[in-house]
Design an enzyme around this catalytic site. Structure first.
Site, mmCIF file in Angstrom:
data_model
loop_
_atom_site.group_PDB
_atom_site.id
_atom_site.type_symbol
_atom_site.label_atom_id
_atom_site.label_comp_id
_atom_site.label_asym_id
_atom_site.label_seq_id
_atom_site.Cartn_x
_atom_site.Cartn_y
_atom_site.Cartn_z
ATOM 1 N N GLY A 129 0.988 -1.232 -0.002
ATOM 2 C CA GLY A 129 0.079 0.132 -0.015
ATOM 3 C C GLY A 129 0.773 1.133 -0.063
ATOM 4 C CB CYS A 130 4.390 2.138 1.126
ATOM 5 S SG CYS A 130 3.798 2.383 2.683
ATOM 6 C CD GLN A 131 3.960 7.179 -5.088
ATOM 7 O OE1 GLN A 131 3.321 8.280 -4.463
ATOM 8 N NE2 GLN A 131 4.302 7.788 -6.456
#
Length: 140
Positions: A50-52
């Protein structure tokens, strides 16, 4: 110190800065002081989904307290995870599970992040709490 005490300190520190450029610079400095994850833990299963950018977090239980180490390939993200680890590392899993994270709103972090970074922040908090739940289950 309790999680709440640490969070209050973080809020106080951020309130000393007049603008968000200074706060970003401070976050970058915090990222540089982050207890770094050992290379052996920079694995796919330790990446926060969920982290870029890439964020790795490792947790281990020592004396009934959870110790976190982390790293990121992005300097702002590294600062964000440094803030969270400062608040939660060295605390009991149950205290992490029960911890209020409104201090993030109190420092204005979420509203000054891009939507993808804000989602990443939520994912980081969720992952730290999931580690706490897993270790708390082992303690019971």
């Amino acid at each position: 110190m309790t999680i709440q005490d640490i969070q209050n300190d973080i809020v106080d520190e951020f309130s000393m800065f007049d603008d968000w450029m200074q706060r970003y610079e401070y976050m970058i400095e915090l990222g540089k002081s982050l207890p770094l994850i050992e290379e052996q833990y920079k694995t796919e299963e330790n990446i926060i989904k969920g982290c870029q950018s890439k964020v790795w977090v490792h947790a281990e239980l020592e004396d009934d307290k959870l110790l976190f180490t982390a790293d990121s390939d992005a300097i702002i993200t590294k600062g964000i995870i440094a803030i969270l680890i400062r608040a939660f590392s060295g605390q009991k899993p149950q205290d992490i599970i029960n911890a209020d994270t409104s201090f993030i709103d109190d420092i204005g972090l979420k509203e000054h992040l891009s939507p993808t970074r804000a989602n990443g922040l939520v994912s980081m908090i969720k992952q730290l709490k999931l580690y706490a739940i897993a270790y708390q289950t082992q303690l019971n």
